[in-house]
Design a protein around this motif. Structure first.
Motif, PDB file in Angstrom:
ATOM      1  N   ARG A 208       0.854  -1.178   0.000  1.00 24.99           N
ATOM      2  CA  ARG A 208       0.000   0.000   0.000  1.00 24.99           C
ATOM      3  C   ARG A 208       0.895   1.234   0.000  1.00 24.99           C
ATOM      4  NH1 ARG A 208      -5.196   0.861   4.041  1.00 24.99           N
ATOM      5  NH2 ARG A 208      -6.121   2.653   2.960  1.00 24.99           N
ATOM      6  N   HIS A 210      -0.064   4.276  -0.819  1.00 25.16           N
ATOM      7  CA  HIS A 210      -0.835   5.477  -0.466  1.00 25.16           C
ATOM      8  C   HIS A 210      -2.132   4.980   0.149  1.00 25.16           C
ATOM      9  CE1 HIS A 210      -3.105   9.268  -1.079  1.00 25.16           C
ATOM     10  NE2 HIS A 210      -1.904   9.827  -0.955  1.00 25.16           N
ATOM     11  N   ARG A 211      -2.826   5.835   0.880  1.00 22.81           N
ATOM     12  CA  ARG A 211      -4.074   5.382   1.509  1.00 22.81           C
ATOM     13  C   ARG A 211      -5.106   4.953   0.479  1.00 22.81           C
ATOM     14  NH1 ARG A 211      -7.835   9.556   1.463  1.00 22.81           N
ATOM     15  NH2 ARG A 211      -7.001  11.605   0.901  1.00 22.81           N
ATOM     16  N   SER A 212      -4.936   5.347  -0.780  1.00 23.46           N
ATOM     17  CA  SER A 212      -5.916   5.008  -1.816  1.00 23.46           C
ATOM     18  C   SER A 212      -5.355   4.092  -2.897  1.00 23.46           C
ATOM     19  CB  SER A 212      -6.462   6.281  -2.476  1.00 23.46           C
ATOM     20  OG  SER A 212      -5.411   7.014  -3.083  1.00 23.46           O
ATOM     21  N   GLU A 230       7.168  14.766  -1.685  1.00 20.06           N
ATOM     22  CA  GLU A 230       6.383  14.295  -2.809  1.00 20.06           C
ATOM     23  C   GLU A 230       7.163  13.248  -3.592  1.00 20.06           C
ATOM     24  OE1 GLU A 230       5.332  17.683  -5.170  1.00 20.06           O
ATOM     25  OE2 GLU A 230       3.506  18.054  -4.009  1.00 20.06           O
ATOM     26  N   TRP A 232       6.394   9.630  -6.447  1.00 16.83           N
ATOM     27  CA  TRP A 232       5.446   8.818  -7.199  1.00 16.83           C
ATOM     28  C   TRP A 232       6.099   7.491  -7.552  1.00 16.83           C
ATOM     29  CZ3 TRP A 232       6.391  13.923  -7.787  1.00 16.83           C
ATOM     30  CH2 TRP A 232       5.299  14.805  -7.648  1.00 16.83           C
ATOM     31  N   LYS A 242       0.747   8.459  -6.841  1.00 18.63           N
ATOM     32  CA  LYS A 242       1.338   9.218  -5.741  1.00 18.63           C
ATOM     33  C   LYS A 242       1.697   8.246  -4.618  1.00 18.63           C
ATOM     34  CE  LYS A 242       0.623  13.346  -2.921  1.00 18.63           C
ATOM     35  NZ  LYS A 242       1.852  13.982  -3.439  1.00 18.63           N
ATOM     36  N   MET A 243       2.822   8.513  -3.972  1.00 17.60           N
ATOM     37  CA  MET A 243       3.311   7.608  -2.933  1.00 17.60           C
ATOM     38  C   MET A 243       3.631   8.391  -1.666  1.00 17.60           C
ATOM     39  SD  MET A 243       6.402   4.803  -3.193  1.00 17.60           S
ATOM     40  CE  MET A 243       7.596   6.054  -3.663  1.00 17.60           C
ATOM     41  N   SER A 244       3.213   7.863  -0.522  1.00 16.75           N
ATOM     42  CA  SER A 244       3.495   8.494   0.765  1.00 16.75           C
ATOM     43  C   SER A 244       4.858   8.040   1.277  1.00 16.75           C
ATOM     44  CB  SER A 244       2.414   8.117   1.778  1.00 16.75           C
ATOM     45  OG  SER A 244       2.469   6.728   2.068  1.00 16.75           O
ATOM     46  N   GLY A 247       4.612   4.579   2.313  1.00 14.25           N
ATOM     47  CA  GLY A 247       4.586   3.731   1.129  1.00 14.25           C
ATOM     48  C   GLY A 247       5.980   3.465   0.593  1.00 14.25           C
TER      49      GLY A 247
END
Length: 259
Positions: A208, A210-212, A230, A232, A242-244, A247
């Protein structure tokens, strides 16, 4: 449990008195005696002990010199023994367990030994706790490794059920109470939350980021950074997600643990 003790003092009478007093304590075993700083350093390297009775003023290096050379982290429980009171503060600055003045009295030696035992018991308890944590982590990892993760997912669609091979999924997108499975040019809506899927799929293969979004690690081709916070993930199929920070850490962990 026997506690090995090393006596370090350049005065023979001082060593003899301390050896005589320690003889009344069955739990103490005299591991050796040293007459100078060089002998102490050699003895600590050759035969580790639990407690060191260390004179401060000795030929070949003071007690403080010995601690500096050996290193505080590698020193046994240290009890300074000296004829001079003015070293007390300096002794506790180097984390000595106690400070005895000559001639050593039996009751003060008893108190010093109590401190040594308390320190060793505390260290043993901490070591046991760390060992239990490591064991639990190893068992958890073993259970995860042995877990039978699904190889196919069933996606209901009215009167028809579609079987999707898990390893063909490129990424999964959160859509409220649904999860959108991206498989090549096709998409499938599965009535499960992204959290439920994250708990279902093999964490070594699906991360996971990102949360989405969940990605198939095998489909990751590049990591793109746009700034401090930021980034990706670029997939083989061309999608850029997009990656946290979490993540990114998960991607690295999955990559390092991959067989």
């Amino acid at each position: 449990m026997k506690l090995r003790a090393l006596i370090a003092d350049d005065e023979p009478l001082a060593r003899e008195r301390l050896r005589f007093l320690l003889a009344t304590h069955e739990e103490i075993e005299i591991a050796g005696e040293c007459r100078n700083g060089r002998e102490v350093i050699t003895a600590l390297k050759e035969q580790p002990c639990e407690v060191l009775f260390l004179d401060i003023q000795m030929p070949g290096g003071s007690g403080f010199d010995i601690i500096e050379q050996v290193g505080r982290a590698r020193m046994p429980g240290t009890v300074f023994v000296t004829a001079h009171h003015h070293y007390a503060l300096q002794a506790f600055d180097v984390h000595a367990l106690d400070y005895l003045t000559k001639p050593v009295e039996p009751d003060r030696l008893e108190a010093a030994l109590d401190r040594v035992k308390e320190r060793i018991a505390s260290q043993n308890a901490l070591q046991t706790q760390e060992q239990l944590k490591s064991l639990l982590a190893a068992l958890t990892e073993a259970q995860r490794a042995q877990r039978d993760y699904p190889r196919r997912l069933v996606v209901p669609n009215g009167a028809r059920d579609t079987f999707v091979n898990v390893d063909e999924i490129e990424w999964i997108e959160a859509a409220d109470y649904y999860a959108c499975l991206h498989v090549g040019s096709r998409t499938f809506m599965l009535r499960e939350t992204i959290k439920q899927l994250a708990d279902t799929l093999d964490p070594h293969n699906f991360v996971r980021v990102h949360r989405s979004a969940i990605v198939n690690v095998a489909q990751v081709r590049e990591i793109l950074r746009g700034g401090r916070s930021e980034s990706w993930v670029q997939l083989a199929g061309g999608h850029r997600l997009k990656m946290s920070k979490d993540g990114w850490d998960a991607i690295l962990a999955a990559t390092h643990s991959a067989p």
